[in-house]
Write a protein that holds these residues in place. Structure first.
Motif, mmCIF file in Angstrom:
data_model
loop_
_atom_site.group_PDB
_atom_site.id
_atom_site.type_symbol
_atom_site.label_atom_id
_atom_site.label_comp_id
_atom_site.label_asym_id
_atom_site.label_seq_id
_atom_site.Cartn_x
_atom_site.Cartn_y
_atom_site.Cartn_z
ATOM 1 N N UNK A 111 0.518 -0.928 -0.185
ATOM 2 C CA UNK A 111 -0.108 0.764 0.289
ATOM 3 C C UNK A 111 0.362 1.397 0.155
ATOM 4 N N UNK A 112 0.667 2.539 -0.293
ATOM 5 C CA UNK A 112 0.990 3.147 -1.090
ATOM 6 C C UNK A 112 0.569 4.498 -0.727
ATOM 7 N N UNK A 120 4.095 0.700 -11.520
ATOM 8 C CA UNK A 120 5.748 2.005 -11.748
ATOM 9 C C UNK A 120 5.391 3.078 -10.280
ATOM 10 N N UNK A 121 3.861 3.495 -10.776
ATOM 11 C CA UNK A 121 4.229 4.453 -9.340
ATOM 12 C C UNK A 121 2.263 4.226 -9.061
ATOM 13 N N UNK A 122 2.447 4.176 -7.987
ATOM 14 C CA UNK A 122 1.291 4.980 -6.718
ATOM 15 C C UNK A 122 1.091 5.567 -5.402
ATOM 16 N N UNK A 123 0.549 6.058 -5.304
ATOM 17 C CA UNK A 123 -0.565 6.998 -4.117
ATOM 18 C C UNK A 123 -1.654 6.493 -4.124
ATOM 19 N N UNK A 138 0.416 9.400 0.436
ATOM 20 C CA UNK A 138 -0.195 10.316 -0.756
ATOM 21 C C UNK A 138 1.511 10.794 -0.945
ATOM 22 N N UNK A 139 2.324 10.429 -0.435
ATOM 23 C CA UNK A 139 4.092 10.381 -1.220
ATOM 24 C C UNK A 139 4.127 9.829 -2.102
ATOM 25 N N UNK A 140 3.296 8.716 -2.074
ATOM 26 C CA UNK A 140 4.480 7.356 -3.097
ATOM 27 C C UNK A 140 5.034 6.759 -2.284
ATOM 28 N N UNK A 141 4.991 6.991 -1.067
ATOM 29 C CA UNK A 141 5.640 5.416 -0.457
ATOM 30 C C UNK A 141 5.394 4.718 -0.006
ATOM 31 N N UNK A 142 6.083 3.323 0.442
ATOM 32 C CA UNK A 142 5.406 2.305 0.816
ATOM 33 C C UNK A 142 4.923 2.123 2.006
ATOM 34 N N UNK A 143 3.305 1.907 2.492
ATOM 35 C CA UNK A 143 3.406 2.374 3.864
ATOM 36 C C UNK A 143 3.442 0.850 4.662
ATOM 37 N N UNK A 144 3.949 1.118 5.916
ATOM 38 C CA UNK A 144 4.205 -0.246 7.009
ATOM 39 C C UNK A 144 3.751 -1.417 7.660
#
Length: 288
Positions: free
Chosen positions: A52-53, A265-268, A55-61
């Motif tokens: 899961x990503x 390739x990208x997700x937010x 709002x900044x496109x970073x993967x959630x822990x």
């Protein structure tokens, strides 16, 4: 058609379900046969994701896995008539989905009919010998297997989707096309949740050599307005994604087969999905 499904608290769109399965069209972008008749396109998709990503496109822990299989039947009627100088079509899209999600060790399985899409009128204008434009209105109905308390294969709400596409296809050369879609989502009457509006672009490009075509397919999603629930705006939770991958198509004349793979390739505010798709298009009846 396989929707983007996951934990509601970590996704834009209600329940993490996009009202249009982004990337599902594949090779058949703006695919409208130039002859009257009845045609069927059967598409099979396998989707997987392991994150899961934010709002900044970073993967959630958050430990998360998604896998799903869909079988979608698209029936397309091409009529022997013209409107505004364009050929007239209508279509019915019937998707059946089997979904497995696992969030923080909690596993869910859900299978059933997803949202049926009806296109009462689609128009196709010839621009040149090898190019044409299409425009129409898709209506994603609020039917399907839906539950407000678990990940579902259906959205639970309807969506109105104007579409406009362009395609240039030379049987012995360049083949390139794109279709633009606006998602105008209705409120879910069960939860009083209204998903924001979004824009979807799907595209294909390649080179035809005899019956074969090699190229790429891709998709882009941008949710440009906020979700709302009970009159309150849910900010900073808009979905965005981009996927790209190779495709191979074989056109035997009486039928065509397409295989493509799109890598997320990208997700937010959504999942980064990898999608393997196979499509078979066959004419059921051609008007002489």
């Amino acid at each position: 058609m396989l929707s983007l499904v996951g934990a509601q608290s970590a996704h834009a769109f209600e329940g993490g379900v996009s009202p249009f399965p982004v990337g599902s069209t594949g090779e058949y972008v703006a695919g409208m046969p130039p002859i009257p008749g009845l045609f069927v396109l059967e598409q099979l998709h396998y989707t997987s994701s392991n994150g899961l990503y934010d709002n900044e496109g970073n993967k959630r822990p958050i430990p998360f896995k998604l896998s799903g299989f869909s079988a979608t039947t698209r029936l397309l009627a091409a009529y022997p008539t013209t409107i505004l100088g364009a050929r007239l079509y209508s279509q019915l899209v019937l998707p059946v989905v089997s979904l497995h999600t696992e969030v923080a060790g909690h596993s869910e399985r859900h299978s059933g009919l997803a949202n049926i899409t009806v296109s009462p009128a689609v128009l196709r204008w010839s621009l040149s010998e090898h190019a044409y434009a299409v425009a129409g209105l898709d209506l994603a109905l609020s039917n399907g297997s839906y539950s407000p308390t678990r990940p579902s294969v259906s959205t639970g709400y309807a969506s109105i989707q104007p579409v406009f596409g362009l395609r240039h296809t030379d049987p012995n050369g360049l083949d390139i096309g794109m279709i633009n879609r606006l998602l105008i989502n209705r409120e879910n009457s069960t939860t009083n949740y209204k998903s924001g509006r979004g824009y979807v672009n799907e595209f294909t490009a390649g080179w035809n050599s005899g019956p074969w075509k090699m190229g790429v397919v891709g998709s882009y999603l941008n949710q440009f307005s906020d979700d709302r629930q009970g009159g309150a705006t849910i900010q900073g939770n808009r979905a965005r994604s981009f996927a790209l991958g190779p495709s191979l198509n074989y056109n035997a004349g009486r039928f065509s087969v397409s295989v493509n793979y799109q890598r997320g390739l990208y997700a937010a505010n959504t999942t980064k999905n990898n999608v393997l798709g196979v499509g078979i298009a066959v004419p059921l009846w051609i008007m002489q």
